[in-house]
Design an enzyme around this catalytic site. Structure first.
Site, PDB file in Angstrom:
ATOM      1  N   SER A 143       0.795  -1.024  -0.088  1.00  0.00           N
ATOM      2  CA  SER A 143      -0.035   0.036  -0.065  1.00  0.00           C
ATOM      3  C   SER A 143       0.922   1.201  -0.038  1.00  0.00           C
ATOM      4  CB  SER A 143      -0.880  -0.158   1.320  1.00  0.00           C
ATOM      5  OG  SER A 143      -1.775   1.111   1.313  1.00  0.00           O
ATOM      6  N   TYR A 157      -4.156   8.192  -6.809  1.00  0.00           N
ATOM      7  CA  TYR A 157      -3.212   7.297  -6.166  1.00  0.00           C
ATOM      8  C   TYR A 157      -3.633   6.804  -4.642  1.00  0.00           C
ATOM      9  CZ  TYR A 157       1.370   5.453  -4.559  1.00  0.00           C
ATOM     10  OH  TYR A 157       2.426   4.497  -4.180  1.00  0.00           O
ATOM     11  N   LYS A 161      -4.760   3.444  -2.852  1.00  0.00           N
ATOM     12  CA  LYS A 161      -3.977   2.674  -1.528  1.00  0.00           C
ATOM     13  C   LYS A 161      -4.716   2.503  -0.428  1.00  0.00           C
ATOM     14  CE  LYS A 161      -0.229   2.027  -4.145  1.00  0.00           C
ATOM     15  NZ  LYS A 161       0.435   0.471  -4.318  1.00  0.00           N
TER      16      LYS A 161
END
Ligand SMILES: NC(=O)c1ccc[n+]([C@@H]2O[C@H](COP(=O)([O-])OP(=O)(O)OC[C@H]3O[C@@H](n4cnc5c(N)ncnc54)[C@H](OP(=O)(O)O)[C@@H]3O)[C@@H](O)[C@H]2O)c1
Length: 267
Positions: A143, A157, A161
């Site tokens: 992650s 992004y 994650k």
């Protein structure tokens, strides 16, 4: 009831590392191969995988594209034929793109999620039957510490994650009953081709080799959350847990969305 299980020593393990052709993954190959029985490395770029595997007797390559589940299924079949099982999956492959709210583009967000979130989910789907044949299957998913704090431009992004972290923790809640472990890796900034593209400050950035060493150390202890460098990850966790009025002020102060250059060029 939770089944007690004895983790297989890393020296006896068959490990499948996905996302091994550059950056953290390539550095991990050097660290993992000296600690495990067999290491199978995957990514799309076959030439780079060959380069990374050169000189290591216990490392073999299987190219895959994690956005194409059929390539992962073929790889899993090869692993079944050759080993009958795997002990550890390291799902490290990922990409980064940043959002400009003055030029909002859902396709960008879909692309990033397709690789970072659904790609990781596809890896788990392919690996799970092989991990279930291990004495103590182990999923390590990469992650990011960005998952601790929603930041400007990280709508793609960061959310991919955050989804990865949530998915892995939920998987752990079920898999622990099947004698399996799950770890979430949350790196801070690491110098790799992915961050070489960034045009913003990257405080406390570490080398890919250091990141790989932190990861293997955490994997040997099967730590649930492997985060590093600690001074950076604790700072983000701290800001992430501040009361809204303070946290929102800090993250808004990092934004460039309202600066004259940005507003004017996209209005
Ligand atoms: N660098 C950092 O500061 C940082 C911080 C936090 C988290 N991370 C995470 O760490 C992981 C590794 O990143 P990195 O910095 O080492 O980046 P990198 O050097 O760009 O490496 C990314 C790896 O993922 C593979 N990959 C990307 N798309 C793929 C696909 N569709 N199918 C198969 N493999 C694919 C790439 O191989 P091919 O191109 O050959 O397919 C490459 O091996 C990522 O998940 C990233 O989000 C990095």
């Amino acid at each position: 009831m939770t089944h007690k299980h004895q983790a297989l020593p890393m020296a006896e393990q068959v490990i499948w590392l996905i996302g091994a052709s550059s950056g953290i993954g390539a550095a991990l190959v050097g660290e993992l191969q000296k600690n495990c029985k067999a290491l199978i490395i995957s990514a799309r770029n076959e030439d780079k995988l060959q380069e990374v595997a050169t000189g290591f007797d216990n490392v073999s390559i299987i190219p895959v594209d994690i956005t194409q589940p059929s390539t992962l299924a073929q790889a899993a079949q090869q692993l079944t034929d050759r080993f009958g099982h795997i002990d550890t999956l390291v799902a490290n492959a990922g990409t980064a793109e940043y959002v400009d709210v003055n030029h909002f583009d859902a396709a960008l967000i879909r692309r990033v999620h397709e690789t970072n979130f659904m790609g990781l989910v596809n890896c788990v789907e392919a690996a799970l039957p092989l991990l279930r044949k291990s004495q103590s299957g182990y999923i390590v998913g990469v992650s990011s510490s960005v998952a601790y704090l929603p930041m400007p431009r990280a709508q793609a992004y960061g959310s991919s994650k955050a989804a990865v972290s949530h998915f892995l923790e939920a998987m752990r809640a079920d898999l622990v009953h099947l004698g399996m472990d799950v770890s979430i890796v949350c790196p801070g900034f690491v110098k790799t081709p992915l961050t070489d593209k960034n045009d913003f400050p990257m405080p406390m950035r570490i080398s890919a080799e250091d990141a790989a060493r932190y990861m293997v150390k955490g994997m040997q202890k099967r730590q649930f959350e492997i985060h590093f460098p600690k001074r950076f990850s604790y700072l983000l966790k701290l800001i992430g847990n501040l009361p809204d009025f303070l946290r929102l002020r800090i993250t808004a102060s990092m934004s460039r969305a309202g600066t004259p250059d940005n507003k004017d060029s996209h209005s």
